[in-house]
Enzyme design. Structure first.
Site, PDB file in Angstrom:
ATOM      1  CG  MET A   1       9.465   7.346  61.094  1.00 15.59           C
ATOM      2  SD  MET A   1       8.644   8.554  59.832  1.00 15.59           S
ATOM      3  CE  MET A   1       6.987   7.695  59.830  1.00 15.59           C
TER       4      MET A   1
ATOM      5  N   GLY B   1       6.086  -3.735  68.883  1.00 19.13           N
ATOM      6  CA  GLY B   1       6.814  -4.104  67.497  1.00 19.13           C
ATOM      7  C   GLY B   1       8.050  -3.540  67.225  1.00 19.13           C
ATOM      8  CG  HIS B   2       8.755   0.893  67.160  1.00 18.48           C
ATOM      9  ND1 HIS B   2       7.687   1.178  67.444  1.00 18.48           N
ATOM     10  CD2 HIS B   2       8.916   1.277  65.803  1.00 18.48           C
ATOM     11  CE1 HIS B   2       7.105   2.107  66.655  1.00 18.48           C
ATOM     12  NE2 HIS B   2       7.960   1.823  65.331  1.00 18.48           N
TER      13      HIS B   2
ATOM     14  CD  GLN C   1       8.686   8.202  55.968  1.00 20.53           C
ATOM     15  OE1 GLN C   1       9.985   8.110  55.919  1.00 20.53           O
ATOM     16  NE2 GLN C   1       7.787   7.249  56.374  1.00 20.53           N
TER      17      GLN C   1
ATOM     18  CE  LYS D   1       9.668 -11.115  56.328  1.00 24.16           C
ATOM     19  NZ  LYS D   1      10.248 -12.422  56.373  1.00 24.16           N
TER      20      LYS D   1
ATOM     21  CD  GLN E   1      10.263   1.227  55.738  1.00 22.14           C
ATOM     22  OE1 GLN E   1       9.634   2.331  55.600  1.00 22.14           O
ATOM     23  NE2 GLN E   1      10.436   0.322  56.874  1.00 22.14           N
TER      24      GLN E   1
END
Length: 309
Positions: A37, A43-44, A68, A177, A182
């Protein structure tokens, strides 16, 4: 290959790009999708690095999914920095295309954009004004954990991911994770609906102090951020206690809830669940994951730790 990814905004153009790139020059290339998003952090970027290990082509999608968010949630304040995201993708290299559609939900018969109200403000597409009627649900896995306080969240996640899979047509998709529920839901959806896609779960990336990386961390004050370290700290203590023979989930949850609450956090949930079914367990006898959601100020943070006996 250039380090400058191709920017694609149209659904049909994205599908055409995927097909032409994968089946060119007499060979079939594998393609990985990393759905995001936006407001990318390390992290991405770790998801992209993981994707590069599994495929020859990498597509990153940037789309803040209104499906969402309930009308009362933080869609309008979700952080974004598209140009900054592109700079990061160029720096990391190896990203072949960025799919950043303006709208993946159809307009109503009257032409109302589901993502913008009449004043141009972001709105949820589940607030009763939209014309989108088809949704994907993973009924059992979506009920607990985050699904208790966010009942439409995973419906929106599963639906948008299914749409992205149909548009991009990847061989591999990579999910972090940190969003453990998800990840489990997407794996189940892919299995049940026969998507020919390998779902990779990438480990949680943390800042040096232990806080799980999240785009929402930017909304934490310095004091709130310091207090939020109680989440990862207490989860680590719980795992250590399990390794030293404490298998009662009641006692483990008590430890985590107490530490987070004493730090000023407001618990949404703290649950020890089976890694596959996400069903709560009372005594640890199998691989579990300890999942936590807690509020610090106006920011809701999630984290988890896997415990494998």
């Amino acid at each position: 290959m250039s380090d400058e990814p191709e920017i694609i905004r149209d659904k049909a153009a994205m599908r055409s790009w995927s097909r032409s790139k994968r089946y060119s020059h007499g060979e079939t290339l594998t393609l990985a999708l990393v759905p995001t998003m936006g407001f990318l952090h390390q992290g991405h970027l770790s998801l992209i690095q993981e994707a590069k290990k599994h495929a020859q082509l990498v597509v990153v999608s940037i789309y803040v999914n209104p499906g969402q968010f309930s009308p009362s949630e933080d869609l309008s304040t979700y952080p974004s920095d598209f140009q900054g995201d592109l700079r990061k993708l160029v720096e990391i290299g190896g990203v072949d295309a960025v799919f950043c559609p303006p709208n993946l939900y159809e307009t109503t018969p009257s032409g109302l954009d589901l993502e913008r109200d009449f004043e141009g403000k972001a709105v949820s597409c589940v607030d009763g004004r939209g014309g989108h009627e088809s949704w994907v649900r993973v009924e059992r896995l979506e009920k607990g954990l985050c699904g208790k306080s966010r009942p439409i969240f995973f419906r929106g996640v599963a639906t948008i991911v299914a749409k992205l899979f149909n548009i991009v047509e990847p061989d591999v998709a990579v999910f972090g994770k940190k969003d453990y529920q998800q990840w489990c839901i997407i794996r189940r959806m892919v299995h049940d609906l026969d998507f020919p896609i390998n779902i990779i779960g990438s480990e949680i990336m943390r800042d040096p102090d232990g806080l799980a990386m999240s785009s929402r961390n930017v909304h934490l004050s310095a004091e709130e951020r310091e207090k939020a370290l109680s989440i990862s700290r207490s989860l680590s203590k719980a795992k250590h206690n399990v390794q030293n023979g404490q298998h009662s989930c009641r006692e483990l949850k008590k430890l985590v809830i107490q530490e987070i609450t004493e730090a000023g956090g407001r618990i949404d949930y703290a649950e020890v669940v089976d890694q596959g079914s996400l069903e709560p367990v009372d005594v640890i006898k199998c691989p579990v994951v300890f999942c936590v959601a807690s509020w610090f100020g106006k920011v809701r943070l999630i984290d988890n730790i896997e415990i494998n006996l």
